[in-house]
Design a protein around this motif. Structure first.
Motif, PDB file in Angstrom:
ATOM      1  N   GLN A  97     -13.290  10.231  -9.464  1.00 18.61           N
ATOM      2  CA  GLN A  97     -12.866  10.606  -8.106  1.00 18.61           C
ATOM      3  C   GLN A  97     -12.159   9.423  -7.402  1.00 18.61           C
ATOM      4  OE1 GLN A  97     -16.069  12.267  -5.743  1.00 18.61           O
ATOM      5  NE2 GLN A  97     -14.839  12.241  -3.875  1.00 18.61           N
ATOM      6  N   ALA A  98     -12.730   8.224  -7.575  1.00 21.10           N
ATOM      7  CA  ALA A  98     -12.160   7.034  -6.927  1.00 21.10           C
ATOM      8  C   ALA A  98     -10.764   6.736  -7.463  1.00 21.10           C
ATOM      9  CB  ALA A  98     -13.079   5.832  -7.137  1.00 21.10           C
ATOM     10  N   ILE A  99     -10.602   6.852  -8.798  1.00 26.31           N
ATOM     11  CA  ILE A  99      -9.285   6.572  -9.403  1.00 26.31           C
ATOM     12  C   ILE A  99      -8.270   7.610  -8.933  1.00 26.31           C
ATOM     13  CG2 ILE A  99      -8.007   6.454 -11.605  1.00 26.31           C
ATOM     14  CD1 ILE A  99     -10.607   5.216 -12.828  1.00 26.31           C
ATOM     15  N   GLU A 100      -8.727   8.846  -8.812  1.00 30.49           N
ATOM     16  CA  GLU A 100      -7.828   9.916  -8.319  1.00 30.49           C
ATOM     17  C   GLU A 100      -7.427   9.638  -6.869  1.00 30.49           C
ATOM     18  OE1 GLU A 100      -8.086  14.673  -7.605  1.00 30.49           O
ATOM     19  OE2 GLU A 100      -9.289  13.863  -9.255  1.00 30.49           O
ATOM     20  N   GLN A 101      -8.402   9.250  -6.041  1.00 32.11           N
ATOM     21  CA  GLN A 101      -8.096   8.936  -4.631  1.00 32.11           C
ATOM     22  C   GLN A 101      -7.159   7.738  -4.495  1.00 32.11           C
ATOM     23  OE1 GLN A 101     -11.064   8.647  -1.517  1.00 32.11           O
ATOM     24  NE2 GLN A 101     -12.327  10.219  -2.494  1.00 32.11           N
ATOM     25  N   LEU A 102      -7.241   6.828  -5.485  1.00 29.85           N
ATOM     26  CA  LEU A 102      -6.348   5.676  -5.492  1.00 29.85           C
ATOM     27  C   LEU A 102      -4.907   6.107  -5.788  1.00 29.85           C
ATOM     28  CD1 LEU A 102      -6.368   2.495  -5.339  1.00 29.85           C
ATOM     29  CD2 LEU A 102      -6.644   2.500  -7.824  1.00 29.85           C
ATOM     30  N   GLY A 103      -4.779   7.332  -6.318  1.00 35.68           N
ATOM     31  CA  GLY A 103      -3.438   7.858  -6.617  1.00 35.68           C
ATOM     32  C   GLY A 103      -2.960   7.461  -7.998  1.00 35.68           C
ATOM     33  N   LYS A 104      -3.930   7.204  -8.907  1.00 36.81           N
ATOM     34  CA  LYS A 104      -3.568   6.796 -10.265  1.00 36.81           C
ATOM     35  C   LYS A 104      -4.007   7.863 -11.257  1.00 36.81           C
ATOM     36  CE  LYS A 104      -2.010   2.762  -8.989  1.00 36.81           C
ATOM     37  NZ  LYS A 104      -0.585   2.426  -9.110  1.00 36.81           N
ATOM     38  N   GLY A 105      -3.278   7.969 -12.351  1.00 36.98           N
ATOM     39  CA  GLY A 105      -3.641   8.934 -13.395  1.00 36.98           C
ATOM     40  C   GLY A 105      -4.826   8.454 -14.212  1.00 36.98           C
ATOM     41  N   ALA A 106      -5.397   9.365 -14.990  1.00 35.69           N
ATOM     42  CA  ALA A 106      -6.599   9.056 -15.773  1.00 35.69           C
ATOM     43  C   ALA A 106      -6.338   8.003 -16.848  1.00 35.69           C
ATOM     44  CB  ALA A 106      -7.133  10.332 -16.418  1.00 35.69           C
ATOM     45  N   SER A 107      -5.071   7.840 -17.261  1.00 33.87           N
ATOM     46  CA  SER A 107      -4.780   6.916 -18.367  1.00 33.87           C
ATOM     47  C   SER A 107      -4.472   5.488 -17.886  1.00 33.87           C
ATOM     48  CB  SER A 107      -3.587   7.430 -19.180  1.00 33.87           C
ATOM     49  OG  SER A 107      -2.437   7.452 -18.341  1.00 33.87           O
ATOM     50  N   ILE A 108      -4.540   5.256 -16.579  1.00 28.82           N
ATOM     51  CA  ILE A 108      -4.203   3.925 -16.038  1.00 28.82           C
ATOM     52  C   ILE A 108      -5.154   2.862 -16.587  1.00 28.82           C
ATOM     53  CG2 ILE A 108      -5.630   4.097 -13.928  1.00 28.82           C
ATOM     54  CD1 ILE A 108      -2.154   2.554 -13.927  1.00 28.82           C
ATOM     55  N   ARG A 109      -4.596   1.686 -16.880  1.00 31.88           N
ATOM     56  CA  ARG A 109      -5.426   0.567 -17.338  1.00 31.88           C
ATOM     57  C   ARG A 109      -5.604  -0.419 -16.194  1.00 31.88           C
ATOM     58  NH1 ARG A 109      -2.667   0.193 -23.040  1.00 31.88           N
ATOM     59  NH2 ARG A 109      -4.222   1.314 -24.269  1.00 31.88           N
ATOM     60  N   GLY A 110      -6.713  -1.165 -16.228  1.00 29.25           N
ATOM     61  CA  GLY A 110      -7.005  -2.136 -15.170  1.00 29.25           C
ATOM     62  C   GLY A 110      -5.910  -3.178 -15.007  1.00 29.25           C
ATOM     63  N   GLU A 111      -5.290  -3.573 -16.130  1.00 28.75           N
ATOM     64  CA  GLU A 111      -4.278  -4.635 -16.072  1.00 28.75           C
ATOM     65  C   GLU A 111      -3.017  -4.215 -15.318  1.00 28.75           C
ATOM     66  OE1 GLU A 111      -2.308  -4.225 -20.484  1.00 28.75           O
ATOM     67  OE2 GLU A 111      -4.436  -4.644 -20.320  1.00 28.75           O
ATOM     68  N   ALA A 112      -2.912  -2.918 -14.970  1.00 30.24           N
ATOM     69  CA  ALA A 112      -1.738  -2.442 -14.216  1.00 30.24           C
ATOM     70  C   ALA A 112      -1.971  -2.499 -12.705  1.00 30.24           C
ATOM     71  CB  ALA A 112      -1.405  -1.014 -14.633  1.00 30.24           C
ATOM     72  N   LEU A 113      -3.230  -2.750 -12.275  1.00 28.22           N
ATOM     73  CA  LEU A 113      -3.538  -2.715 -10.838  1.00 28.22           C
ATOM     74  C   LEU A 113      -3.274  -4.065 -10.177  1.00 28.22           C
ATOM     75  CD1 LEU A 113      -6.871  -0.703 -10.409  1.00 28.22           C
ATOM     76  CD2 LEU A 113      -4.555   0.143 -10.684  1.00 28.22           C
ATOM     77  N   THR A 114      -2.775  -4.014  -8.955  1.00 31.22           N
ATOM     78  CA  THR A 114      -2.583  -5.229  -8.153  1.00 31.22           C
ATOM     79  C   THR A 114      -3.903  -5.578  -7.452  1.00 31.22           C
ATOM     80  OG1 THR A 114      -1.998  -3.974  -6.187  1.00 31.22           O
ATOM     81  CG2 THR A 114      -0.174  -4.602  -7.664  1.00 31.22           C
ATOM     82  N   LEU A 115      -3.933  -6.760  -6.856  1.00 31.08           N
ATOM     83  CA  LEU A 115      -5.106  -7.165  -6.070  1.00 31.08           C
ATOM     84  C   LEU A 115      -5.363  -6.158  -4.949  1.00 31.08           C
ATOM     85  CD1 LEU A 115      -7.292  -9.243  -5.303  1.00 31.08           C
ATOM     86  CD2 LEU A 115      -5.550 -10.488  -4.013  1.00 31.08           C
ATOM     87  N   GLU A 116      -4.308  -5.734  -4.288  1.00 27.31           N
ATOM     88  CA  GLU A 116      -4.454  -4.779  -3.194  1.00 27.31           C
ATOM     89  C   GLU A 116      -5.066  -3.468  -3.691  1.00 27.31           C
ATOM     90  OE1 GLU A 116      -1.785  -2.557   0.255  1.00 27.31           O
ATOM     91  OE2 GLU A 116      -0.830  -3.270  -1.570  1.00 27.31           O
ATOM     92  N   GLU A 117      -4.665  -3.030  -4.887  1.00 25.73           N
ATOM     93  CA  GLU A 117      -5.209  -1.769  -5.429  1.00 25.73           C
ATOM     94  C   GLU A 117      -6.674  -1.921  -5.821  1.00 25.73           C
ATOM     95  OE1 GLU A 117      -1.133   0.334  -7.086  1.00 25.73           O
ATOM     96  OE2 GLU A 117      -2.053  -1.252  -8.291  1.00 25.73           O
ATOM     97  N   PHE A 118      -7.050  -3.086  -6.341  1.00 21.05           N
ATOM     98  CA  PHE A 118      -8.485  -3.304  -6.636  1.00 21.05           C
ATOM     99  C   PHE A 118      -9.301  -3.298  -5.343  1.00 21.05           C
ATOM    100  CE2 PHE A 118      -7.367  -5.004 -10.929  1.00 21.05           C
ATOM    101  CZ  PHE A 118      -8.294  -4.288 -11.662  1.00 21.05           C
ATOM    102  N   ALA A 119      -8.752  -3.876  -4.279  1.00 20.69           N
ATOM    103  CA  ALA A 119      -9.452  -3.882  -2.988  1.00 20.69           C
ATOM    104  C   ALA A 119      -9.601  -2.449  -2.474  1.00 20.69           C
ATOM    105  CB  ALA A 119      -8.681  -4.736  -1.981  1.00 20.69           C
ATOM    106  N   ARG A 120      -8.529  -1.660  -2.602  1.00 24.42           N
ATOM    107  CA  ARG A 120      -8.586  -0.250  -2.142  1.00 24.42           C
ATOM    108  C   ARG A 120      -9.596   0.546  -2.968  1.00 24.42           C
ATOM    109  NH1 ARG A 120      -2.842   1.386  -2.678  1.00 24.42           N
ATOM    110  NH2 ARG A 120      -3.704   3.440  -3.092  1.00 24.42           N
ATOM    111  N   LEU A 121      -9.606   0.295  -4.280  1.00 21.46           N
ATOM    112  CA  LEU A 121     -10.554   0.998  -5.161  1.00 21.46           C
ATOM    113  C   LEU A 121     -11.994   0.670  -4.745  1.00 21.46           C
ATOM    114  CD1 LEU A 121     -10.892   2.772  -7.727  1.00 21.46           C
ATOM    115  CD2 LEU A 121     -10.916   0.659  -9.073  1.00 21.46           C
ATOM    116  N   ALA A 122     -12.254  -0.611  -4.457  1.00 18.95           N
ATOM    117  CA  ALA A 122     -13.605  -1.018  -4.021  1.00 18.95           C
ATOM    118  C   ALA A 122     -13.967  -0.342  -2.700  1.00 18.95           C
ATOM    119  CB  ALA A 122     -13.665  -2.538  -3.874  1.00 18.95           C
ATOM    120  N   ASN A 123     -13.003  -0.255  -1.794  1.00 17.28           N
ATOM    121  CA  ASN A 123     -13.247   0.384  -0.500  1.00 17.28           C
ATOM    122  C   ASN A 123     -13.513   1.889  -0.658  1.00 17.28           C
ATOM    123  OD1 ASN A 123     -12.987  -2.047   0.814  1.00 17.28           O
ATOM    124  ND2 ASN A 123     -10.865  -1.734   1.424  1.00 17.28           N
TER     125      ASN A 123
END
Length: 289
Positions: free
Chosen positions: A258-284
């Motif tokens: 649910q969190a990854i979907e709310q982040l606006g990313k597909g199920a196949s996304i890898r962690g190495e593709a996320l920016t610092l801002e996206e990790f912060a948003r995911l945590a929030n």
């Protein structure tokens, strides 16, 4: 105050022979023997007569002499007790230097900054042993030591890792952690022949300037770093699988998806593709679920 003498290889050899000093592999000892590099470090750190400087791993006092000439006061923390008599000798002409024989990871640096600099941000300068670079740098940030900047000599590939962005092979948990706390800038690459003994890898001087304000807003810093570590522990896995397999995180499959979907990313996304801002948003997002 005396002019520095130790940037010169002959003087370094003389001191080592005088004290019959043997390099300790366990402390990762490689002493700088290049005056141009020493000048570059002092200049990059922006040391002035108003500054209190913490030096980590002074060795025989080569860079300490340069720092003493540039700064108001220097405290040098050295773990190897065999170097203390040498330091007392090589630094005897500098009355603004004190030496602490201790493991830097055990020193109360917040109290030291309070005592020596009235709690104002300090400058840290170091030629760091490669095996312990990351714990030292992260310790300085995580223990909330009041810092203005950290200017350090590190292994070149570690310096590269600290400043890269998503999608590169060097991008990882260290890149994100450093960039959360500071602005990294590689000052100079330094070849092995600038050291005694010569290391087997290239080095680089990197300056980390502490952010005045954090670049991202995150409700739970610890959660964000757990997510980051979990994402890079298994680089080839998708972000969802990395988070599910983490022993640090106790998150259900549903919450993760649910969190990854709310982040606006597909199920196949890898962690190495996320920016610092996206990790912060995911945590929030996870904090709010």
């Amino acid at each position: 105050m005396k002019e520095p003498t130790l940037g010169n290889p002959q003087n370094t050899i003389q001191v080592l022979q005088k004290y019959n000093f043997n390099f300790q592999k366990k402390f990762g000892q490689n002493f700088l023997i290049d005056t141009h590099v020493l000048d570059k470090i002092i200049s990059a750190a922006g040391i002035t007569k108003d500054d209190f400087v913490l030096e980590i791993g002074p060795g025989i006092g080569t860079m300490t002499q340069y720092l003493a000439c540039a700064a108001r006061e220097v405290v040098a923390v050295e773990i190897d007790k065999n170097l203390i008599p040498i330091l007392e000798d090589t630094l005897s002409g500098y009355d603004n230097v004190s030496i602490i024989n201790e493991d830097i990871l055990k020193v109360d640096l917040v109290s030291l900054a309070e005592e020596k600099n009235q709690g104002r941000p300090i400058k840290v300068v170091a030629n760091l042993p490669y095996y312990i670079t990351t714990p030292i740098i992260m310790g300085l940030f995580e223990k909330k030591v009041p810092l203005e900047s950290i200017t350090v000599m590190v292994q070149k590939e570690v310096a590269d890792r600290m400043q890269v962005g998503p999608g590169t092979k060097d991008y990882g948990a260290l890149s994100l952690a450093v960039q959360y706390y500071a602005e990294p800038y590689i000052v100079a690459n330094v070849p092995p022949n600038c050291f005694m003994p010569r290391p087997s890898v290239g080095s680089a001087v990197i300056r980390l300037t502490r952010h005045k304000e954090m670049p991202v807003q995150v409700k739970d810093e610890q959660l964000m770093f757990k997510l980051i570590r979990a994402s890079f522990n298994q680089r080839r896995k998708t972000l969802a699988n990395g988070l599910k397999n983490s022993s640090e995180l106790n998150l259900s499959k549903e919450v993760i998806e649910q969190a990854i979907e709310q982040l606006g990313k597909g199920a196949s996304i890898r962690g190495e593709a996320l920016t610092l801002e996206e990790f912060a948003r995911l945590a929030n997002i996870i904090s709010d679920l």
